[in-house]
Design a protein around this motif. Structure first.
Motif, PDB file in Angstrom:
ATOM      1  N   SER A  15      40.287  22.850  30.108  1.00 43.51           N
ATOM      2  CA  SER A  15      41.748  22.963  30.332  1.00 43.51           C
ATOM      3  C   SER A  15      42.772  22.842  29.085  1.00 43.51           C
ATOM      4  CB  SER A  15      42.328  22.071  31.371  1.00 43.51           C
ATOM      5  OG  SER A  15      41.750  22.300  32.787  1.00 43.51           O
TER       6      SER A  15
ATOM      7  N   THR B  74      38.544  18.833  31.740  1.00 45.07           N
ATOM      8  CA  THR B  74      39.833  18.682  31.157  1.00 45.07           C
ATOM      9  C   THR B  74      39.724  19.321  29.750  1.00 45.07           C
ATOM     10  OG1 THR B  74      40.275  16.369  31.913  1.00 45.07           O
ATOM     11  CG2 THR B  74      41.303  16.918  29.941  1.00 45.07           C
TER      12      THR B  74
ATOM     13  N   THR C  30      39.501  12.504  25.813  1.00 42.31           N
ATOM     14  CA  THR C  30      38.706  12.603  26.927  1.00 42.31           C
ATOM     15  C   THR C  30      37.262  11.855  26.816  1.00 42.31           C
ATOM     16  OG1 THR C  30      37.508  14.515  25.963  1.00 42.31           O
ATOM     17  CG2 THR C  30      39.399  14.985  27.057  1.00 42.31           C
TER      18      THR C  30
ATOM     19  N   THR D 150      35.210  15.324  34.845  1.00 41.34           N
ATOM     20  CA  THR D 150      36.406  15.298  34.480  1.00 41.34           C
ATOM     21  C   THR D 150      36.868  15.492  33.099  1.00 41.34           C
ATOM     22  OG1 THR D 150      36.952  14.099  36.609  1.00 41.34           O
ATOM     23  CG2 THR D 150      38.546  14.276  34.860  1.00 41.34           C
TER      24      THR D 150
ATOM     25  N   VAL E  50      47.126  14.684  26.997  1.00 42.86           N
ATOM     26  CA  VAL E  50      46.321  14.934  28.092  1.00 42.86           C
ATOM     27  C   VAL E  50      45.209  14.110  28.589  1.00 42.86           C
ATOM     28  CG1 VAL E  50      45.543  16.699  29.919  1.00 42.86           C
ATOM     29  CG2 VAL E  50      47.340  17.349  28.136  1.00 42.86           C
TER      30      VAL E  50
ATOM     31  N   GLN F  33      38.671  24.814  36.290  1.00 42.83           N
ATOM     32  CA  GLN F  33      38.536  23.621  37.365  1.00 42.83           C
ATOM     33  C   GLN F  33      37.705  24.029  38.270  1.00 42.83           C
ATOM     34  OE1 GLN F  33      42.455  21.880  38.110  1.00 42.83           O
ATOM     35  NE2 GLN F  33      43.220  23.417  36.844  1.00 42.83           N
TER      36      GLN F  33
ATOM     37  N   ALA G  57      43.513  13.820  31.583  1.00 47.46           N
ATOM     38  CA  ALA G  57      42.898  14.045  32.947  1.00 47.46           C
ATOM     39  C   ALA G  57      43.486  15.382  33.300  1.00 47.46           C
ATOM     40  CB  ALA G  57      43.462  13.056  33.794  1.00 47.46           C
ATOM     41  N   LEU G  58      42.642  16.095  34.173  1.00 45.23           N
ATOM     42  CA  LEU G  58      42.903  17.403  34.558  1.00 45.23           C
ATOM     43  C   LEU G  58      44.295  17.486  35.459  1.00 45.23           C
ATOM     44  CD1 LEU G  58      39.671  18.599  36.330  1.00 45.23           C
ATOM     45  CD2 LEU G  58      40.933  19.728  34.455  1.00 45.23           C
TER      46      LEU G  58
ATOM     47  N   ASN H 127      51.089  20.385  29.251  1.00 41.14           N
ATOM     48  CA  ASN H 127      50.158  20.601  28.424  1.00 41.14           C
ATOM     49  C   ASN H 127      50.397  21.376  27.397  1.00 41.14           C
ATOM     50  OD1 ASN H 127      48.507  19.096  30.131  1.00 41.14           O
ATOM     51  ND2 ASN H 127      47.191  20.518  30.988  1.00 41.14           N
TER      52      ASN H 127
END
Length: 652
Positions: free
Chosen positions: A72, A69, A57, A65, A18, A132, A20-21, A7
């Motif tokens: 994050s 994300t 996303t 999610t 990215v 998260q 997804a988490l 990331n």
């Protein structure tokens, strides 16, 4: 620094996207080497790379999610380039239509007062939140359009901070005599400093009635109010409080204005200063006419107007706060005023950082300004002013009649305060509850009764955990020590009842513990009539024996040819509800439980409650023909956010 290596590299080089988490959070061992990759891209390229990842996303099957994300992604960026968080997230938000432009800028783009370096509030929060865990899910539920389900409120307690309750404190003291004092309660003044007579009062872009308000739909012809409304005078009050009817203004010369703002205000606007002064003059005139003075005043906050973020500045915030406080002081004279700050009384809007983190000095300008003014006006002594500087403008003061008033800054539990999403599972992130508990313990030890004042009700616009903690504290110190709880914020004339236990089946007369008074607003914003109130208070127990509300019909001032608003007594709480109640008993939580029961069962009583809540506004809903009153029972019988949500879920 704990980051996912792919990331971090993707943010700085654009090599990876990215969607997804990350499955785990890895430790970056070669941090120095990775930071050197800044040379690979310019700031614009890094922002573009972040926006590409944020766009990935959108449209995913799991909105929760996707939201987590994004947090994050932001956390990775903030740990390396916090200065780029605001431009990246704001541009993505606007370009993607995630929110409208004003909301995007307010959520992501406003920089905090630069007492220290750290960028925007959102960057501050990302640097310390757990994206998260509970922090992230709570944020995505409340701040990102409900993209995650509401997470379960942590099972926390603060009971280790107080001693066991003795038998003598299990019951409330009874009024000992017929002697009462009178206490004034005003709330939500929201001065609109740039209120402009003739400005658009039916606007579509911002708060109305000011130079920048307009309606996006073009007016063809003349205003429908031409020849009907006649109150357009540049009037004002002199320093001796006398009224001067100013020069007449012809607003109909402006062919672009659908609904011109009149002298005294409009239901889509905050009040001009002259309306605030009119309300305070009425307070003083009523007391003089009835040969009494108020022993003290509680002011439950909100001084700054409701305009959108791009029209609110630090300078505007300070000027609004100073103007309102000086109006209160000039009109109320030597009567002590015990204020709290509202969610609008901050810059940026609603923000306040816990002392334990490194961001709190971004808000010391406000604590210093308020403490200095409250002390200068004689409302607080040196010790209380120092408390206010140390407790986010919260303080405890013993009044001349022996009652203690504990004032809290409810931005500590406001769900729009982004700092509340840092370590959100901590039951007392700000230390405000420990301050409250310590004061309550000290008062209980000497059988001193206490009033608690704050702006935001614990069951409205609060985060669930601090809402739950406040209820736990109130339960512990009720009914003996806490004699009253007072809020503002909703602009409505309301109350909230606290019951022992949890769940809808606990809302019985046997479980009643305490209740909160929620004051009506001076501002008419939100289609309500301006109002103020006062309490008749037993002088020995400081329980409230009666409450009187006064209001003015703002719509009548549109056609009054510029004369002053006519204020009138709206109702006495003891007299308007058909509750059999002893004349010598205070209007305690049991009384209000009986009222709430009637509101829940009878459409007629529900309508009466709505009439008083909105002060007979032209836009008061019809409870018989609409569903707008259906949630009233839940509002009145829910002291916490979780209780309200559970009640509304059962209703639906």
């Amino acid at each position: 620094m704990h980051l996912s290596t792919p990331n971090l590299l993707s943010l700085l080089t654009g090599l990876t996207v990215v969607s997804a988490l990350p499955s785990s959070i890895d430790t970056v061992d070669n941090e120095e080497g990775i930071l050197e990759t800044y040379g690979v891209q310019s700031d614009d390229q890094i922002v573009s790379s972040v926006i590409r990842q944020l766009n990935e996303t959108i449209g995913t099957s799991n909105n929760c999610t996707a939201c987590l994300t994004r947090l994050s992604i932001g956390k990775t960026l903030v740990d390396t380039r916090p200065d780029l968080v605001a431009p990246a997230f704001s541009k993505w938000c606007i370009d993607s239509g995630h929110f409208d432009a004003d909301d995007c800028n307010q959520e992501y783009g406003i920089s905090t007062v630069e007492n220290s370096k750290g960028g925007a509030n959102f960057a501050d929060v990302l640097s310390l939140m757990d994206p998260q865990g509970y922090d992230g899910k709570l944020y995505c539920y409340y701040r990102d359009g409900g993209n995650c389900d509401k997470p379960a409120t942590p099972n926390a307690t603060l009971s280790h901070l107080w001693p066991p309750k003795s038998p003598e404190h299990m019951v409330a003291p009874e009024p000992a005599n017929n002697c009462t004092i009178r206490v004034l309660h005003v709330s939500d003044l929201h001065i609109e400093l740039d209120y402009t007579i003739g400005g658009e009062a039916n606007c579509t872009n911002s708060l109305c009635c000011n130079p920048h308000s307009h309606n996006k739909h073009k007016l063809n012809g003349t205003s429908p109010y031409m020849g009907y409304w006649n109150s357009f005078y540049d009037s004002y009050y002199k320093d001796d409080f006398s009224f001067v009817k100013g020069n007449e203004i012809n607003p109909f010369n402006n062919s672009d204005v659908w609904t011109p703002a009149a002298t005294w205000g409009n239901y889509k606007c905050d009040p001009p200063e002259r309306l605030i002064n009119s309300s305070l003059n009425n307070v003083i005139d009523y007391a003089k006419q009835n040969n009494f003075t108020f022993d003290f005043t509680i002011f439950t906050g909100d001084m700054v107007d409701h305009d959108v973020s791009k029209f609110i500045s630090l300078e505007e915030t300070i000027k609004s706060e100073e103007s309102v406080l000086r109006d209160l002081k000039s009109r109320l004279g030597s009567t002590p005023v015990y204020p709290v700050l509202g969610n609008h009384d901050s810059y940026p809007y609603g923000q306040l950082a816990p002392e334990q983190f490194s961001f709190s000095n971004k808000f010391t300008w406000n604590t210093e300004l308020m403490s200095d003014m409250w002390q200068e006006f004689g409302w607080l002594k040196d010790a209380q002013a120092q408390q206010a500087r140390s407790h986010y403008t919260g303080y405890a003061v013993e009044t001349k009649v022996g009652l203690k008033v504990i004032s809290l800054n409810s931005n500590t539990w406001f769900r729009n305060n982004n700092y509340g999403y840092i370590n959100a599972s901590n039951p007392d992130n700000f230390g405000m509850f420990k301050f409250l508990i310590d004061e309550l313990v000290a008062s209980e030890a000497k059988n001193q009764r206490v009033w608690i004042t704050a702006h935001i009700p614990s069951g409205s616009s609060a985060l669930p955990l601090p809402s739950k903690m406040f209820a736990e504290i109130v339960e512990r110190f009720s009914p003996s020590t806490i004699a009253g709880i007072f809020f503002g914020h909703t602009h409505m004339d309301q109350f909230e009842i606290l019951y022992a236990g949890s769940g809808n089946d606990t809302k019985s007369i046997e479980n009643v513990l305490n209740h909160a008074w929620i004051a009506p607003s001076i501002t008419p914003w939100g289609s309500i009539n301006p109002a103020w109130r006062f309490y008749e208070v037993d002088s020995s127990t400081f329980s409230i024996m009666n409450m009187h509300t006064f209001y003015t019909k703002l719509n009548e001032t549109f056609i009054s040819n510029g004369t002053e608003p006519q204020w009138q007594h709206e109702y006495s709480a003891r007299d308007v509800y058909n509750v059999s109640w002893p004349a010598t008993s205070p209007l305690n939580a049991t009384f209000w439980h009986l009222v709430a029961e009637q509101v829940g069962k009878s459409v007629d009583v529900r309508q009466a409650y709505e009439n008083y809540a909105t002060r007979f506004s032209p836009r008061t809903p019809s409870c018989a023909t609409s569903k707008k009153c259906d949630g009233d029972f839940c509002s009145l019988t829910s002291f916490t956010v979780d209780e309200y949500d559970e009640c509304m879920a059962a209703l639906s």
